[in-house]
Design a protein around this motif. Sequence first.
Motif, PDB file in Angstrom:
ATOM      1  N   GLN A 126      67.357 -45.914 -17.003  1.00 56.53           N
ATOM      2  CA  GLN A 126      67.567 -46.324 -15.610  1.00 56.53           C
ATOM      3  C   GLN A 126      68.441 -45.322 -14.871  1.00 56.53           C
ATOM      4  OE1 GLN A 126      69.122 -50.271 -15.260  1.00 56.53           O
ATOM      5  NE2 GLN A 126      69.156 -50.248 -13.029  1.00 56.53           N
ATOM      6  N   ALA A 127      69.489 -44.820 -15.552  1.00 56.56           N
ATOM      7  CA  ALA A 127      70.377 -43.828 -14.942  1.00 56.56           C
ATOM      8  C   ALA A 127      69.618 -42.538 -14.623  1.00 56.56           C
ATOM      9  CB  ALA A 127      71.553 -43.543 -15.869  1.00 56.56           C
ATOM     10  N   GLU A 128      68.725 -42.145 -15.532  1.00 56.93           N
ATOM     11  CA  GLU A 128      67.917 -40.945 -15.307  1.00 56.93           C
ATOM     12  C   GLU A 128      66.965 -41.126 -14.126  1.00 56.93           C
ATOM     13  OE1 GLU A 128      65.915 -39.916 -18.881  1.00 56.93           O
ATOM     14  OE2 GLU A 128      67.745 -39.412 -19.978  1.00 56.93           O
ATOM     15  N   ALA A 129      66.388 -42.324 -14.039  1.00 53.17           N
ATOM     16  CA  ALA A 129      65.471 -42.612 -12.928  1.00 53.17           C
ATOM     17  C   ALA A 129      66.199 -42.576 -11.591  1.00 53.17           C
ATOM     18  CB  ALA A 129      64.812 -43.973 -13.141  1.00 53.17           C
ATOM     19  N   GLU A 130      67.409 -43.153 -11.566  1.00 47.18           N
ATOM     20  CA  GLU A 130      68.204 -43.153 -10.331  1.00 47.18           C
ATOM     21  C   GLU A 130      68.611 -41.736  -9.952  1.00 47.18           C
ATOM     22  OE1 GLU A 130      71.432 -45.745 -11.086  1.00 47.18           O
ATOM     23  OE2 GLU A 130      70.242 -47.584 -10.902  1.00 47.18           O
TER      24      GLU A 130
END
Length: 282
Positions: A241-245
């Motif tokens: 999720q952090a990578e996507a954000e």
Amino acid sequence: MARTNFEQLLQAGCHFGHLKRKWNPAMAPYIYTERNGIHIIDLHKTVIKIDEAADALKQIAKSGKKILFVATKKQTKEIIAEKAQSVGMPYVTERWPGGMLTNFPTIRKAVKKMANIDKLMQDGTYANLSKRELLQVTRQRAKLEKNLGSIVDLTRLPSALFVVDVMKEQIAVREANRLGIPVFGIVDTNSEPKNIDFVIPANDDAKDSVEIILSACCAAINEGIEERKVEKADEKAADAQAEAEAAEKAPRQARRPRKAAEEAAEAPVAEEANAEEAPAAE
């Protein structure tokens, strides 16, 4: 909630100790009474000690560390092998190889030797050996498998030892004490409990007694392993999720410098236009 109860331990015969004349006075706090010359273990204390040991084992398993199970008595070999395999932990059911912990690198060399023999057999290196030489190699491989096959996955020192009958496995206990490895042990009335970090007072000879205690402890270990898997999955999802954000923010941040550069390029043109329009000073 307790992992075992008084009735279960009573039915399994966990309360039967050794003859009174064979007792170790250090086990007095765990002895309830004496009947017909045999000491009776206080099972209420055993229930508490099993819970304490199970909780500690759960935390070790949750941290991803290994617990080495040790039981070389004939009546407990199969149980210890079955329970250890069910939770993916190493175990020793044959003779304890002296120096297994204190001289661990040598033991690892023996395990690697077993793997090398397998490799050479598969690639045909041993195809040209005589029958006698091949028989010697095969026997050597079988001996290594018997003594060390159950610790192939133990690539580093275990974080804990679980011992059935600490009196019989005193060499293993001493090695663990020397290295500061915590020892969990089923301790009967004839044994010395002072070198055991987590004492489980119970009958260490009866098959049913050992099985019920191991079942409770292995269930706790399995809980720790499952919780570790869940935590890892959550961490993986959080990282994704952090990578996507971060990927979503990247185009916005890329547009901002471009816009600033365009504005900076337009600024001199605007200044020149303003200078042309301004009236000359008299």
